[in-house]
Design a protein around this motif. Structure first.
Motif, short mmCIF file in Angstrom:
data_model
loop_
_atom_site.label_atom_id
_atom_site.label_comp_id
_atom_site.label_asym_id
_atom_site.label_seq_id
_atom_site.Cartn_x
_atom_site.Cartn_y
_atom_site.Cartn_z
N ALA A 190 13.54 4.98 4.18
CA ALA A 190 12.62 3.94 4.62
C ALA A 190 11.17 4.38 4.45
O ALA A 190 10.31 3.59 4.04
N ILE A 191 10.91 5.66 4.73
CA ILE A 191 9.55 6.19 4.56
C ILE A 191 9.14 6.12 3.10
O ILE A 191 8.02 5.72 2.77
N LEU A 192 10.06 6.52 2.21
CA LEU A 192 9.75 6.49 0.78
C LEU A 192 9.50 5.06 0.30
O LEU A 192 8.57 4.81 -0.47
N MET A 193 10.33 4.14 0.73
CA MET A 193 10.13 2.75 0.31
C MET A 193 8.81 2.20 0.84
O MET A 193 8.09 1.49 0.13
N ALA A 194 8.48 2.54 2.08
CA ALA A 194 7.20 2.11 2.64
C ALA A 194 6.04 2.73 1.87
O ALA A 194 5.03 2.08 1.60
N GLY A 195 6.22 4.02 1.48
CA GLY A 195 5.20 4.68 0.68
C GLY A 195 5.02 4.01 -0.67
O GLY A 195 3.90 3.90 -1.18
N GLY A 196 6.13 3.55 -1.26
CA GLY A 196 6.04 2.85 -2.54
C GLY A 196 5.29 1.54 -2.41
O GLY A 196 4.45 1.20 -3.25
N VAL A 197 5.58 0.80 -1.35
CA VAL A 197 4.87 -0.46 -1.11
C VAL A 197 3.39 -0.20 -0.87
O VAL A 197 2.51 -0.89 -1.40
N TRP A 198 3.10 0.85 -0.07
CA TRP A 198 1.70 1.21 0.21
C TRP A 198 0.96 1.54 -1.07
O TRP A 198 -0.17 1.10 -1.30
N LEU A 199 1.61 2.31 -1.95
CA LEU A 199 0.98 2.71 -3.21
C LEU A 199 0.73 1.50 -4.10
O LEU A 199 -0.33 1.38 -4.71
N ALA A 200 1.69 0.58 -4.14
CA ALA A 200 1.54 -0.61 -4.98
C ALA A 200 0.40 -1.50 -4.52
O ALA A 200 -0.25 -2.17 -5.33
N LEU A 201 0.12 -1.51 -3.21
CA LEU A 201 -0.90 -2.40 -2.65
C LEU A 201 -2.29 -1.79 -2.67
O LEU A 201 -3.26 -2.49 -2.37
N GLN A 202 -2.40 -0.50 -3.03
CA GLN A 202 -3.70 0.12 -3.05
C GLN A 202 -4.56 -0.44 -4.18
O GLN A 202 -4.09 -0.62 -5.30
N LYS A 203 -5.80 -0.73 -3.87
CA LYS A 203 -6.73 -1.23 -4.88
C LYS A 203 -7.47 -0.07 -5.52
O LYS A 203 -7.60 1.01 -4.94
N ARG A 204 -7.93 -0.29 -6.72
CA ARG A 204 -8.71 0.73 -7.40
C ARG A 204 -10.01 0.98 -6.65
O ARG A 204 -10.59 0.08 -6.06
N ILE A 205 -10.46 2.25 -6.75
CA ILE A 205 -11.72 2.60 -6.10
C ILE A 205 -12.90 2.01 -6.89
O ILE A 205 -12.90 2.08 -8.10
#
Length: 205
Positions: A190-205
């Motif tokens: 679950a942590i890994l899947m949440a991390g994947g979702v978090w990474l996908a939603l990150q916007k470029r700096i």
């Protein structure tokens, strides 16, 4: 040569950068919990190989390449996010038989590959290094060698902190019962899947 007055604040900054959990730390902890400390350490090897690649890119001064292919980082990020979600889903659906049988070998390359892919899939790491490392460079000296040395220092600090995470997670795994191992595998997934979702939603700096 880096002076002590520069080295001390730099190492402290590297420490702060390294101890904040991100996608790489997430996969290290998840692998350590599910397969033991060795898996976590192999994952760290992969993350540091990726880090060395990124430090070298920064040292070569390829900022113009980054700007030209900046859209490619969006694709890379999404691929890495999907990969995190995939391995998280597999771990979430694990049967709980996480202890490797005597005489069997861990698929070493798998963990190294996971660590490298996850780190390379996070373009913010490269962008951070590109903005962070030059702040400690003496313009009167060779920039390439300075950035490589600074990069190796941040890699050393990151390796040390990640190893602490791996050892602690691996030790926690050793005291768990079979039922709790299955539960921990689901939590890790679950942590890994949440991390994947978090990474996908990150916007470029």
């Amino acid at each position: 040569m880096i002076t002590i007055s520069t080295l001390i604040p730099y190492v402290l900054a590297c420490l702060l950068f390294s101890i904040v959990p991100g996608p790489s730390v997430t996969v290290v902890i998840a692998n350590s919990l599910s397969r033991g400390t060795r898996a976590g350490l192999l994952t760290i090897l992969g993350t540091e190989i990726a880090m060395l690649i990124m430090v070298t890119v920064v040292a070569l001064g390829l900022d113009f390449v980054m700007s030209v292919v900046s859209e490619a980082f969006v694709v890379i990020k999404l691929v890495g996010a999907a990969y995190l979600i995939w391995i998280g889903w597999k771990m979430f659906n694990s049967t709980g038989r996480l202890v490797v049988e005597a005489g069997s070998r861990l698929p070493y390359a798998r963990y190294v590959w996971q660590g490298a892919v996850v780190n390379l899939s996070n373009p913010k790491t490269l962008l951070f290094l590109g903005a962070f490392l030059p702040q400690f460079v003496d313009p009167g000296r060779d920039a390439f060698s300075q950035i490589m040395v600074l990069g190796l220092i941040v890699m050393a600090v990151a390796t040390a902190t990640d190893c602490v995470y791996a050892v602690l997670a691996g030790r926690a795994r050793e005291v768990l019962t079979a039922t709790r191992l299955k539960l921990m595998s689901r939590v890790s997934g679950a942590i890994l899947m949440a991390g994947g979702v978090w990474l996908a939603l990150q916007k470029r700096i």
